[in-house]
Design an enzyme around this catalytic site. Structure first.
Site, PDB file in Angstrom:
ATOM      1  N   ALA A  16     -12.368  19.651  35.382  1.00 48.73           N
ATOM      2  CA  ALA A  16     -11.410  20.757  35.256  1.00 48.73           C
ATOM      3  C   ALA A  16     -10.507  20.880  36.475  1.00 48.73           C
ATOM      4  CB  ALA A  16     -12.168  22.067  35.017  1.00 48.73           C
ATOM      5  N   TYR A  38     -13.608   0.657  29.877  1.00 50.18           N
ATOM      6  CA  TYR A  38     -13.064   1.964  29.496  1.00 50.18           C
ATOM      7  C   TYR A  38     -13.129   2.157  27.976  1.00 50.18           C
ATOM      8  CZ  TYR A  38      -9.875   5.905  28.936  1.00 50.18           C
ATOM      9  OH  TYR A  38      -9.338   7.121  28.595  1.00 50.18           O
TER      10      TYR A  38
HETATM   11  N1  LIG Z   1      -4.131  10.873  30.456  1.00 53.63           N
HETATM   12  C1  LIG Z   1      -4.143  10.261  29.283  1.00 53.63           C
HETATM   13  O1  LIG Z   1      -3.083   9.789  28.807  1.00 53.63           O
HETATM   14  C2  LIG Z   1      -5.411  10.164  28.476  1.00 53.63           C
HETATM   15  C3  LIG Z   1      -5.352   9.498  27.231  1.00 53.63           C
HETATM   16  C4  LIG Z   1      -6.516   9.393  26.474  1.00 53.63           C
HETATM   17  C5  LIG Z   1      -7.695   9.971  26.937  1.00 53.63           C
HETATM   18  N2  LIG Z   1      -7.729  10.601  28.149  1.00 53.63           N
HETATM   19  C6  LIG Z   1      -9.007  11.203  28.576  1.00 53.63           C
HETATM   20  O2  LIG Z   1      -8.781  12.515  29.026  1.00 53.63           O
HETATM   21  C7  LIG Z   1      -9.814  12.912  29.938  1.00 53.63           C
HETATM   22  C8  LIG Z   1      -9.206  13.628  31.126  1.00 53.63           C
HETATM   23  O3  LIG Z   1      -8.432  12.699  31.857  1.00 53.63           O
HETATM   24  P1  LIG Z   1      -7.049  13.090  32.570  1.00 53.63           P
HETATM   25  O4  LIG Z   1      -6.002  12.265  31.952  1.00 53.63           O
HETATM   26  O5  LIG Z   1      -6.871  14.554  32.641  1.00 53.63           O
HETATM   27  O6  LIG Z   1      -7.319  12.440  34.029  1.00 53.63           O
HETATM   28  P2  LIG Z   1      -7.454  13.088  35.475  1.00 53.63           P
HETATM   29  O7  LIG Z   1      -6.262  13.931  35.795  1.00 53.63           O
HETATM   30  O8  LIG Z   1      -7.756  11.930  36.372  1.00 53.63           O
HETATM   31  O9  LIG Z   1      -8.727  14.026  35.348  1.00 53.63           O
HETATM   32  C9  LIG Z   1     -10.015  13.505  35.304  1.00 53.63           C
HETATM   33  C10 LIG Z   1     -10.999  14.571  35.731  1.00 53.63           C
HETATM   34  O10 LIG Z   1     -12.316  13.991  35.748  1.00 53.63           O
HETATM   35  C11 LIG Z   1     -12.905  14.259  37.004  1.00 53.63           C
HETATM   36  N3  LIG Z   1     -13.864  13.237  37.416  1.00 53.63           N
HETATM   37  C12 LIG Z   1     -13.676  11.898  37.533  1.00 53.63           C
HETATM   38  N4  LIG Z   1     -14.784  11.318  38.016  1.00 53.63           N
HETATM   39  C13 LIG Z   1     -15.680  12.305  38.211  1.00 53.63           C
HETATM   40  C14 LIG Z   1     -17.004  12.353  38.712  1.00 53.63           C
HETATM   41  N5  LIG Z   1     -17.647  11.239  39.155  1.00 53.63           N
HETATM   42  N6  LIG Z   1     -17.645  13.541  38.781  1.00 53.63           N
HETATM   43  C15 LIG Z   1     -17.015  14.665  38.385  1.00 53.63           C
HETATM   44  N7  LIG Z   1     -15.777  14.698  37.907  1.00 53.63           N
HETATM   45  C16 LIG Z   1     -15.107  13.533  37.835  1.00 53.63           C
HETATM   46  C17 LIG Z   1     -11.734  14.308  37.973  1.00 53.63           C
HETATM   47  O11 LIG Z   1     -12.120  14.945  39.169  1.00 53.63           O
HETATM   48  P3  LIG Z   1     -11.265  14.777  40.532  1.00 53.63           P
HETATM   49  O12 LIG Z   1     -10.146  15.764  40.445  1.00 53.63           O
HETATM   50  O13 LIG Z   1     -12.244  15.102  41.592  1.00 53.63           O
HETATM   51  O14 LIG Z   1     -10.794  13.361  40.579  1.00 53.63           O
HETATM   52  C18 LIG Z   1     -10.722  15.094  37.147  1.00 53.63           C
HETATM   53  O15 LIG Z   1     -10.994  16.467  37.197  1.00 53.63           O
HETATM   54  C19 LIG Z   1     -10.580  11.625  30.287  1.00 53.63           C
HETATM   55  O16 LIG Z   1     -11.818  11.638  29.608  1.00 53.63           O
HETATM   56  C20 LIG Z   1      -9.672  10.503  29.757  1.00 53.63           C
HETATM   57  O17 LIG Z   1     -10.439   9.387  29.334  1.00 53.63           O
HETATM   58  C21 LIG Z   1      -6.615  10.715  28.924  1.00 53.63           C
END
Ligand SMILES: NC(=O)c1ccc[n+]([C@@H]2O[C@H](COP(=O)([O-])OP(=O)(O)OC[C@H]3O[C@@H](n4cnc5c(N)ncnc54)[C@H](OP(=O)(O)O)[C@@H]3O)[C@@H](O)[C@H]2O)c1
Length: 281
Positions: free
Chosen positions: A11, A164
């Site tokens: 979050a 992934y």
């Molecule tokens: N962006 C896209 O286009 C897209 C498309 C398809 C699916 N998704 C999915 O959407 C979800 C959210 O991704 P997002 O795009 O919002 O990316 P993001 O901005 O990188 O957010 C990812 C979140 O996960 C947290 N995280 C990563 N590793 C962690 C760990 N070891 N322990 C605790 N928290 C951790 C991050 O924390 P930190 O802030 O500390 O790094 C961040 O809060 C993911 O599951 C991704 O696979 C995204």
């Protein structure tokens, strides 16, 4: 969403932070899970100020560590005996194979096993709050994934995209198996694709083809709020009350890959995941 307790992993940025804001705006009691205190407190302040909702909390845990996940679940239950919505959103992409403190490949550990473990540890709170909901954030990339049971930890060879897509397929298989196991409890489990090319921290700092692709898409990318729409919908809409075992795209049920519907693979993945997280199968 007044009085509803919602826990969201990942979050602190991107889709998870926008989901937290969306639910806080609806009056929910939101528990944000982050791994970094500074980023967590900054996101917490932003959500509290932006939503004018004071019932927003931060809990810290690195989801790559099963010990931290168990501590998180314990701390959460001490403060919140009930849980209305669990959103398993945290996720990452790694170009290179890195192992966690538990000796597991990080992509599989964080994107799938962490949420498998956390969900199982929080099930009692969800069951006493029924009707309650579990929302798993997968990706359209699950469609190119397979579950390589002979090399789940990618010890024989690692490719970021393969790891992934496997982890995102695992999110879908986990959701379908979970929905089956939760039949009759009043707890629903659904998963979703948030849309491709959402402007978040995802892929930032990633090298190789994937990193180049993510950065090249920059100007065409959609907002995190857009990416959070289906998560917020599945967490809150009366339209999906009682619906379980679905895969959603753009707030509508969609067909996930053929492999994701293979019940034998889903059962086997559950059993292996239980073994890897020291839970009963
Ligand atoms: N962006 C896209 O286009 C897209 C498309 C398809 C699916 N998704 C999915 O959407 C979800 C959210 O991704 P997002 O795009 O919002 O990316 P993001 O901005 O990188 O957010 C990812 C979140 O996960 C947290 N995280 C990563 N590793 C962690 C760990 N070891 N322990 C605790 N928290 C951790 C991050 O924390 P930190 O802030 O500390 O790094 C961040 O809060 C993911 O599951 C991704 O696979 C995204």
């Amino acid at each position: 969403m007044d009085e509803k307790v919602c826990l969201i992993t990942g979050a602190t940025s991107g889709i998870g932070k926008a989901t937290a804001m969306g639910l806080a705006n609806m009056g929910a009691s939101v528990v944000m899970v982050g791994r970094d205190q500074g980023r967590g407190e900054a996101a917490l302040a932003e959500i509290k100020e932006g939503s004018a909702n004071t019932s927003v909390d931060l809990m810290l845990a690195d989801l790559s560590s099963q010990q931290e996940i168990r501590r998180l679940a314990g701390e959460f239950k001490e403060v919140y005996p009930r849980l209305d919505v669990l959103i398993n959103n945290a996720g990452l992409f790694r170009s290179e194979r890195i192992t966690t403190a538990d000796g597991l490949e990080t992509t599989f550990a964080v994107n799938h096993l962490a949420h498998f473990l956390l969900t199982n540890l929080l099930l009692d709170g969800l069951e006493i709050s029924a009707p309650s909901r579990i929302v798993n954030v997968s990706s359209g990339d699950h469609a190119s994934g397979t579950i390589d049971f002979d090399d789940l930890q990618a010890e024989k060879g690692y490719k970021g995209a393969k790891a992934y897509s496997q982890s995102k397929l695992a999110n879908v298989l986990f959701t379908y198996e979970l929905a089956k196991r939760l039949e009759g409890t009043g707890v629903s489990a659904n998963c979703l694709h948030p849309g491709a090319g959402i402007r978040t921290n995802f892929g930032s700092g990633v090298s190789g083809v994937f990193g180049v692709m993510v950065r090249a898409m920059g100007p065409l990318m959609k907002s995190p709020e857009k990416g959070a729409e289906t998560s917020v919908y599945l967490a809150s809409s009366p339209e999906v009350e009682g619906l379980s075992g679905g895969y959603f795209v753009k707030r509508a049920e969609a067909r996930s890959s053929d492999v994701s519907h293979d019940e034998r693979i889903a059962r086997r993945l559950w059993e292996v995941s239980a073994e890897l997280t020291n839970l009963p199968a």
